[in-house]
Scaffold this motif. Structure first.
Motif, PDB file in Angstrom:
ATOM      1  N   ILE A  12       1.291  -0.984  -0.125  1.00  0.00           N
ATOM      2  CA  ILE A  12       0.410  -0.067  -0.129  1.00  0.00           C
ATOM      3  C   ILE A  12       0.666   1.066  -0.215  1.00  0.00           C
ATOM      4  O   ILE A  12       1.582   1.375   0.913  1.00  0.00           O
ATOM      5  CB  ILE A  12      -0.998  -0.072   1.273  1.00  0.00           C
ATOM      6  CG1 ILE A  12      -1.617  -0.940   1.194  1.00  0.00           C
ATOM      7  CG2 ILE A  12      -1.527   1.585   1.371  1.00  0.00           C
ATOM      8  CD1 ILE A  12      -2.293  -1.210   2.345  1.00  0.00           C
ATOM      9  N   ASN A  20      -4.581   9.484  -1.145  1.00  0.00           N
ATOM     10  CA  ASN A  20      -5.196   8.427  -0.333  1.00  0.00           C
ATOM     11  C   ASN A  20      -5.606   7.162  -1.052  1.00  0.00           C
ATOM     12  O   ASN A  20      -5.722   6.918  -2.300  1.00  0.00           O
ATOM     13  CB  ASN A  20      -6.749   9.237   0.480  1.00  0.00           C
ATOM     14  CG  ASN A  20      -7.821   9.427   0.150  1.00  0.00           C
ATOM     15  OD1 ASN A  20      -7.735  10.483  -0.583  1.00  0.00           O
ATOM     16  ND2 ASN A  20      -8.749   8.538  -0.483  1.00  0.00           N
ATOM     17  N   LEU A  21      -5.956   6.234  -0.112  1.00  0.00           N
ATOM     18  CA  LEU A  21      -5.991   5.090  -0.500  1.00  0.00           C
ATOM     19  C   LEU A  21      -7.527   5.135  -0.804  1.00  0.00           C
ATOM     20  O   LEU A  21      -8.551   5.299   0.170  1.00  0.00           O
ATOM     21  CB  LEU A  21      -5.982   4.159   0.768  1.00  0.00           C
ATOM     22  CG  LEU A  21      -6.606   2.425   0.022  1.00  0.00           C
ATOM     23  CD1 LEU A  21      -6.099   1.855  -1.260  1.00  0.00           C
ATOM     24  CD2 LEU A  21      -6.928   1.284   1.377  1.00  0.00           C
ATOM     25  N   GLU A  81      -9.730  -1.533  -2.035  1.00  0.00           N
ATOM     26  CA  GLU A  81      -8.663  -2.714  -2.932  1.00  0.00           C
ATOM     27  C   GLU A  81      -9.882  -3.385  -3.091  1.00  0.00           C
ATOM     28  O   GLU A  81     -10.840  -3.629  -2.087  1.00  0.00           O
ATOM     29  CB  GLU A  81      -7.566  -3.105  -1.566  1.00  0.00           C
ATOM     30  CG  GLU A  81      -6.656  -2.589  -1.255  1.00  0.00           C
ATOM     31  CD  GLU A  81      -5.430  -3.105  -0.478  1.00  0.00           C
ATOM     32  OE1 GLU A  81      -4.953  -3.788  -1.016  1.00  0.00           O
ATOM     33  OE2 GLU A  81      -5.856  -2.751   0.762  1.00  0.00           O
ATOM     34  N   THR A  97      -5.706  -1.856  -6.780  1.00  0.00           N
ATOM     35  CA  THR A  97      -5.622  -1.292  -5.308  1.00  0.00           C
ATOM     36  C   THR A  97      -5.887   0.046  -6.477  1.00  0.00           C
ATOM     37  O   THR A  97      -5.163   0.682  -6.898  1.00  0.00           O
ATOM     38  CB  THR A  97      -3.902  -1.474  -4.272  1.00  0.00           C
ATOM     39  OG1 THR A  97      -4.244  -2.226  -4.168  1.00  0.00           O
ATOM     40  CG2 THR A  97      -4.723  -0.341  -3.619  1.00  0.00           C
ATOM     41  N   TYR A  99      -5.642   4.323  -5.872  1.00  0.00           N
ATOM     42  CA  TYR A  99      -6.125   5.722  -4.735  1.00  0.00           C
ATOM     43  C   TYR A  99      -6.499   6.872  -5.511  1.00  0.00           C
ATOM     44  O   TYR A  99      -6.616   7.092  -6.506  1.00  0.00           O
ATOM     45  CB  TYR A  99      -4.315   5.374  -4.804  1.00  0.00           C
ATOM     46  CG  TYR A  99      -3.848   4.497  -3.923  1.00  0.00           C
ATOM     47  CD1 TYR A  99      -3.199   4.992  -2.973  1.00  0.00           C
ATOM     48  CD2 TYR A  99      -3.377   3.354  -5.154  1.00  0.00           C
ATOM     49  CE1 TYR A  99      -2.466   3.481  -2.442  1.00  0.00           C
ATOM     50  CE2 TYR A  99      -2.804   2.732  -4.518  1.00  0.00           C
ATOM     51  CZ  TYR A  99      -2.132   2.806  -3.193  1.00  0.00           C
ATOM     52  OH  TYR A  99      -1.881   1.184  -2.643  1.00  0.00           O
TER      53      TYR A  99
END
Length: 66
Positions: free
Chosen positions: A3, A17-18, A21, A26, A28
């Motif tokens: 990450i 920011n994330l 997932e 993933t 972002y």
């Protein structure tokens, strides 16, 4: 998949920011320094990225960065 942390750089993108997932990879929210705008950056999972033709099909569904 590792990450990325907020503020970390990934090429010309700065991670904000994330978002999520999932089975695709993933996602972002990131800042594109070339386009001077926020973008969604998806990093494909290695299992999908290694499938023949998947990366090309995925790229055909995305909007290119100008």
């Amino acid at each position: 998949m590792a990450i990325l942390e907020p503020g970390q750089s990934f090429g010309r993108f700065s991670i904000i920011n994330l978002v999520r997932e999932d089975n695709l990879g993933t996602v972002y929210k990131a800042y594109d320094s070339n386009g001077a705008r926020d973008v969604q950056l998806t990093l494909l999972g290695s299992a999908l990225a290694s499938q023949p033709g998947f990366a090309e099909r995925f790229a055909a569904l995305t909007l290119p960065l100008l």
